[in-house]
Motif scaffolding. Sequence first.
Motif, mmCIF file in Angstrom:
data_model
loop_
_atom_site.group_PDB
_atom_site.id
_atom_site.type_symbol
_atom_site.label_atom_id
_atom_site.label_comp_id
_atom_site.label_asym_id
_atom_site.label_seq_id
_atom_site.Cartn_x
_atom_site.Cartn_y
_atom_site.Cartn_z
ATOM 1 N N GLU A 87 0.924 -1.312 0.000
ATOM 2 C CA GLU A 87 0.068 -0.101 -0.230
ATOM 3 C C GLU A 87 0.884 1.264 -0.036
ATOM 4 N N ARG A 88 2.001 1.282 0.715
ATOM 5 C CA ARG A 88 2.940 2.273 0.772
ATOM 6 C C ARG A 88 3.393 2.777 -0.881
ATOM 7 N N PHE A 89 3.501 1.757 -1.713
ATOM 8 C CA PHE A 89 3.905 2.090 -2.898
ATOM 9 C C PHE A 89 2.949 2.675 -3.643
ATOM 10 N N GLY A 90 1.599 2.591 -3.307
ATOM 11 C CA GLY A 90 0.716 3.240 -4.220
ATOM 12 C C GLY A 90 0.625 4.668 -4.015
ATOM 13 N N GLN A 91 1.639 5.530 -3.229
ATOM 14 C CA GLN A 91 1.747 6.744 -2.753
ATOM 15 C C GLN A 91 3.242 7.131 -3.573
ATOM 16 N N SER A 92 3.859 6.316 -4.342
ATOM 17 C CA SER A 92 5.112 6.531 -4.902
ATOM 18 C C SER A 92 5.088 7.557 -6.056
ATOM 19 N N PRO A 93 6.033 8.575 -6.095
ATOM 20 C CA PRO A 93 6.088 9.711 -7.109
ATOM 21 C C PRO A 93 5.977 9.146 -8.626
ATOM 22 N N ARG A 94 6.736 7.786 -8.531
ATOM 23 C CA ARG A 94 6.955 7.238 -9.886
ATOM 24 C C ARG A 94 5.637 6.308 -10.214
ATOM 25 N N ALA A 95 5.352 6.488 -11.530
ATOM 26 C CA ALA A 95 4.131 6.086 -11.888
ATOM 27 C C ALA A 95 4.122 4.645 -12.144
#
Length: 167
Positions: free
Chosen positions: A152-160
């Motif tokens: 879930e943390r990766f859902g907020q990544s700046p990289r699409a």
Amino acid sequence: IQAISVLVSVSKTKVITSALSRRCRSEKDQAVLRHLVSRLAKVKDPSVLKLVESLVKKGNREIRKASFKTLESLAGVFPGETARVLTRFMSNPDEDVKKMAIHSARKCPSSSITKKLMRLAEQDASISIRIAAIDSLGILAESSSKVLGFLERFGQSPRAEIRYAAV
């Protein structure tokens, strides 16, 4: 090739492993070698893992692919031993080998595999390795709420690409 299939069906595992090991070292025909590697998954003996590991190190891309498919199959029979082999390959400097190991790790529910995939997803320098690790973690997340929270943390990544892989 047919004789190999029969041998795997009727012989004792130590005899098979020894015979296949000799044959794999001497075989020059890549199609026959690929078939040999695929038959190794039918041999229910942990010594097969060492043979598969050596084939990954020495083989071309097709042999490596077949070897990793065999490792996937063996993960259900020898999860701890397979996890150790896959974890080593996930540290390989060859990105192709690393990706194949990451993909095969999907079939190996082990805490050491999960930890290694989490580390790769967060820290690897290659974006394609990070995405592959996130994809594999997504499959392992079905049985782990800890992994689900991590993804879930990766859902907020700046990289699409990372956000997409985490979905």
